[in-house]
Design an enzyme around this catalytic site. Structure first.
Site, PDB file in Angstrom:
ATOM      1  N   ASP A 271     -10.016  -3.756  -4.060  1.00 45.99           N
ATOM      2  CA  ASP A 271      -9.772  -3.319  -2.684  1.00 45.99           C
ATOM      3  C   ASP A 271     -11.085  -3.349  -1.910  1.00 45.99           C
ATOM      4  O   ASP A 271     -11.397  -2.437  -1.137  1.00 45.99           O
ATOM      5  CB  ASP A 271      -9.140  -1.922  -2.646  1.00 45.99           C
ATOM      6  CG  ASP A 271      -8.621  -1.538  -1.262  1.00 45.99           C
ATOM      7  OD1 ASP A 271      -8.508  -2.429  -0.409  1.00 45.99           O
ATOM      8  OD2 ASP A 271      -8.357  -0.339  -1.037  1.00 45.99           O
TER       9      ASP A 271
ATOM     10  N   HIS B 176       0.883  -1.159   0.000  1.00 47.24           N
ATOM     11  CA  HIS B 176       0.000   0.000   0.000  1.00 47.24           C
ATOM     12  C   HIS B 176       0.923   1.213   0.000  1.00 47.24           C
ATOM     13  O   HIS B 176       1.498   1.566   1.022  1.00 47.24           O
ATOM     14  CB  HIS B 176      -0.884  -0.032   1.245  1.00 47.24           C
ATOM     15  CG  HIS B 176      -1.828   1.117   1.367  1.00 47.24           C
ATOM     16  ND1 HIS B 176      -3.143   0.965   1.754  1.00 47.24           N
ATOM     17  CD2 HIS B 176      -1.667   2.444   1.168  1.00 47.24           C
ATOM     18  CE1 HIS B 176      -3.734   2.136   1.791  1.00 47.24           C
ATOM     19  NE2 HIS B 176      -2.854   3.061   1.443  1.00 47.24           N
TER      20      HIS B 176
END
Length: 427
Positions: free
Chosen positions: A308, A177
């Site tokens: 996601d 991330h």
């Protein structure tokens, strides 16, 4: 294992109606005579288009420890309803998935559900604290398919470097991330004219871009030494970040990236509503960023799409923007969103590739096909019927979405996983 035949379907790129027969988890054949298939089950594809079932590399299924938001049963049912046959779940659970026993338990439980197939990711660092590496070899042995501290962005540079080396020696991907936590600070939306007009703390594009640049330098150094690293950037959201990845690929670095549909279809303008439904990390960016990311899909710079999928309770998302958690849950409508909004630009073959072969290449898995003998993981898509998005019908526990009430096309009507029906739309 029972034999299943799906009739009245068209393969991607063809207008010819055909039938496919699956048996023992494999595609047995196309257009086989019924006399060769005694006792088989038959489903009518109603003229839909068949493709390999989709693969999701980035979903938060919240089990263990946060099952009020989602659990394996609801999350994998939602994935199957969205046409996904395989799901990689993220490790930012409670406790964190950094224990081989947790990996094994998740796989065993998912196998008994008969829904989408689960492939757990494990934490790169113990407790996702960004300090000491987790027991990567034992986690791989237990079934972890990648390592990531997704959900947190605090790996220090040395720890990431060691993790890349160790994971590479195990032939495992490290997925990040990419946000610099100190630059992101308390930003709740993209930093720019909209955040300034609303008086909200902004999360600058530089937070993502600086982290991507740093990590790519680490990858480049290891690659120059001949280390077998594999590095994947999650949910790219800015034009500059994509350019950094594009340049790294030109230099031959072992780098891949994903983009999420919400970063293509939504922008920071949505935050003018002050609705935390639109709060995500990294944040929704500008229309210029979204347009640039779409070009990255078209020219092959972006390797795959990922959702996601990040469910929260309604009460959490009804908090104000400063306090609400980040995340959107929409794995069930990811393909309809992409097909309705961008199908004309991308084309069906490119779009399905980004959700099938693209993720497989990132992971180093065999690319899915519809060939005889291939695994019987299939999705049938109704490309033409328009349906209104009704979150009350979602399999996910998060029964709300930014696309509520919108009319979309491209709905999955049938998902087959390992030869079994994992989802069948009745209407």
């Amino acid at each position: 294992m029972a034999t299943l035949t799906i009739k009245n379907i068209k393969r991607v790129g063809s207008d010819t109606l055909e039938s496919v027969t699956v048996e023992d988890g494999l595609i047995r054949g196309w257009n086989l005579p019924e006399s060769d298939l005694p006792g088989h089950d038959v489903l009518d594809g109603k003229g839909g288009t068949v493709a390999p079932a989709f693969t999701e590399l980035h979903a938060h299924l919240r089990e263990p420890g946060q099952t009020e938001k989602e659990d394996l049963a609801s999350g994998l049912a939602a994935a199957a309803a969205g046409g996904y046959g395989t799901v990689v779940c993220m490790p930012n659970t409670r406790p964190v998935i950094d224990d081989p026993a947790l990996v094994r338990a998740l796989i065993e439980k998912a196998e008994g559900l008969g829904l989408a197939r689960l492939k757990p990711a494990a934490a790169l660092t113990k407790g996702q604290k960004g300090e000491a590496l987790a027991e990567l070899a034992a986690l791989k042995e237990a079934g972890a398919v990648m390592f990531t501290d997704d959900g947190l962005t605090n790996e220090n540079a040395r720890t990431l470097r060691l993790g890349l080396e160790y994971a590479g020696s195990l032939d495992r991907l490290v997925s990040v991330h990419a946000e610099d936590d100190s630059l992101r600070a308390g930003g709740v939306m993209n930093e720019g004219p909209v955040s300034e007009a609303l008086g909200l703390p902004g999360n600058p594009a530089a937070a993502e871009e600086a982290r991507v640049a740093r990590d790519l330098e680490i990858v480049g150094g290891l690659h120059a030494q001949g280390r077998p690293v594999r590095f994947h950037v999650q949910h790219l959201s800015t034009a500059r970040a994509l350019d950094l990845v594009r340049d790294a690929k030109r230099r031959g670095l072992p780098v891949t990236c994903e983009v999420c549909p919400h970063h293509l279809d939504l922008t920071d303008e949505a935050l003018r509503s002050f609705d935390a439904m639109y709060k995500v990390a990294p944040p929704l960016r500008t229309q210029a960023d979204a347009d640039y990311l779409l070009e990255g899909l078209l020219d092959g710079s972006v390797d795959c799409l990922a959702t996601d999928h990040a469910p929260h309770t309604r009460a959490e998302k009804e908090r104000d923007l400063l306090d609400a958690p980040s995340g959107i849950a929409y794995i069930e409508i990811a393909f309809p969103v992409m097909w309705t909004r961008f199908g004309e630009r991308l084309g069906l073959e490119k779009l399905t590739n980004l959700m099938t072969a693209g993720p497989a290449r990132v992971m180093g898995w065999p690319e899915p096909t519809l060939d005889v003998g291939a695994p019987a993981d299939l999705v049938v898509l109704d490309l033409h019927t328009e349906r209104v998005v009704n979150p009350a019908e979602f399999q996910s526990k998060a029964k709300f979405t930014p696309w509520q009430g919108q009319t979309l096309r491209g709905w999955p009507t049938l998902t087959v996983v390992n030869g079994h029906v994992a989802h069948l739309r009745e209407d």
